[in-house]
Design an enzyme around this catalytic site. Structure first.
Site, mmCIF file in Angstrom:
data_model
loop_
_atom_site.group_PDB
_atom_site.id
_atom_site.type_symbol
_atom_site.label_atom_id
_atom_site.label_comp_id
_atom_site.label_asym_id
_atom_site.label_seq_id
_atom_site.Cartn_x
_atom_site.Cartn_y
_atom_site.Cartn_z
ATOM 1 N N HIS A 72 0.843 -1.200 0.000
ATOM 2 C CA HIS A 72 0.000 0.000 0.000
ATOM 3 C C HIS A 72 0.886 1.261 0.000
ATOM 4 O O HIS A 72 0.591 2.251 0.681
ATOM 5 C CB HIS A 72 -0.919 0.009 1.213
ATOM 6 C CG HIS A 72 -2.238 0.676 0.975
ATOM 7 N ND1 HIS A 72 -3.416 -0.024 0.842
ATOM 8 C CD2 HIS A 72 -2.582 1.976 0.837
ATOM 9 C CE1 HIS A 72 -4.413 0.809 0.646
ATOM 10 N NE2 HIS A 72 -3.931 2.043 0.633
ATOM 11 N N SER A 99 4.183 -0.535 -5.424
ATOM 12 C CA SER A 99 4.836 -0.004 -4.207
ATOM 13 C C SER A 99 6.266 0.414 -4.491
ATOM 14 O O SER A 99 7.135 -0.411 -4.782
ATOM 15 C CB SER A 99 4.834 -1.001 -3.038
ATOM 16 O OG SER A 99 3.523 -1.211 -2.551
#
Length: 370
Positions: free
Chosen positions: A269, A301
């Site tokens: 994330h 990411s």
């Protein structure tokens, strides 16, 4: 606008930092805790080397790829990002037009600033809907029904946010959606008049997908009730491609494959949730070994260049996604800035392919010195 000044993702970030209110920049740029998770992933990417090859005819190179049987013009797409219109007015639609031009997936966030129906229309079908489980999940399943009705073929379920991570940079600014304007925020906006005036003219950014009956979304609401049974219900409900995003554990990845998930997305994330999570990039080889050569593994990411994208493809990913750097490009130079950075990323990838002896991406996965 400074699209012509963008020669790298770092340029886009530097210009965006100058133009965005501090609160907005730190919302986009920030990571969890002391941000060591983001640094750890960046260290892993920097340490991974590719194998230069010489005297190969690489005069004709293709950046094309395929994903779920569909041709794409690039091996990278647009990661789902919430509230993109904070970076520039109508940013969601800029990203949708980019997706349509290059036939790549535009991840449409649950907390997008623009309704999901409008985005997939502008993207000419090249859009995936990203879903958060939330509360008792009744509202989440209503969003799934809307996505299906709008024509989405791929659903991306983000599972790494049972509780929203603590990002001190946001907390220091009092960042909330919708905006709560106090003295500190007023001064911040006043010192960034270009952003403030253009944003005011375009209308205050909203979380557009929640403007429907029977749904009241709270960005900080617990998502901790979701279980494997919830996923099974979703698999029964959704007949299209189902991707689970936020996977960092090999055991979980194997279980997801067994549960009928069509692909996993290895992701931290953007290091925005668990500071102590492992580097997603460093987990890619183990994921590939456990899931076999044919199971789709997606990745996001920390990617900052086309060369980073090639590293991820080499380490085991089938397809990758860029995130916050695209927001920086739009903040720096609007839609022209977005397209300029996309060209930079494409050029970086093409040059890296030439340096490593690749004419296409079918041989990625065999070029590392790791």
């Amino acid at each position: 606008m400074s699209a012509t000044a963008i020669h790298s993702a770092a340029d886009a970030r530097r210009l965006a930092k100058r133009r965005l209110p501090w609160m907005v920049f730190d919302y986009i740029d920030g990571s969890a805790g002391n941000e060591t998770g983001a640094a750890r992933n960046r260290t892993a990417l920097d340490a991974y080397t590719l194998r230069p090859r010489i005297l190969r005819d690489v005069s004709n190179r293709s950046l094309a790829s395929t994903l779920f049987g569909e041709a794409t013009q690039r091996p990278f797409g647009i990661a789902p990002m919430g509230m993109c219109n904070l970076s520039a007015p109508h940013a969601d639609l800029m990203l949708a037009r980019l997706a349509a031009k290059y036939q790549i997936p535009h991840g449409v966030s649950t907390v997008a600033s623009t309704p999901m129906e409008r985005i997939i229309e502008v993207a000419q079908g090249h859009a995936w809907f990203q879903l958060y489980f939330s509360g008792d999940n009744s509202g989440s399943f209503k969003l799934v029904a809307r996505a299906k009705a709008a024509g989405y073929q791929t659903l991306v379920v983000t599972v790494d946010v049972p509780e929203v991570g603590r990002r001190p940079r946001e907390l220091r600014h009092g960042f909330k959606m919708p905006f709560k304007i106090g003295p500190k925020q007023f001064v911040d906006f006043a010192l960034h008049p270009r952003w403030s005036l253009t944003s005011l003219a375009a209308g205050k950014p909203q979380m557009a997908n929640f403007e429907m009956d029977g749904y009241d979304f709270d960005r900080t609401e617990s998502r901790a009730r979701a279980t494997w049974d919830t996923l099974a219900q979703l698999r029964d409900l959704w007949s299209g491609n189902l991707v689970v995003k936020g996977v960092l554990d090999v055991e979980d990845a194997v279980a997801l494959k067994a549960a009928g998930v069509d692909a996993i997305q290895v992701s931290s994330h953007g290091a925005r949730q668990l500071e102590s999570a492992p580097s997603p990039f460093a987990t890619l080889p183990a994921m590939r070994a456990a899931l076999g050569p044919d199971y789709p593994i997606l990745f996001d990411s920390g990617l900052r260049s086309g060369e980073d994208a090639l590293k991820a493809l080499d380490a085991g990913a089938n397809f990758v996604f860029f995130g916050r750097i695209l927001q920086f490009a739009m903040a720096a130079g609007g839609e022209a800035g977005l397209h300029k950075l996309w060209e930079v990323l494409s050029d970086e990838l093409s040059i890296a392919m030439a340096q490593t002896g690749l004419r296409d991406l079918d041989s990625a996965g065999k070029i590392s010195n790791a």
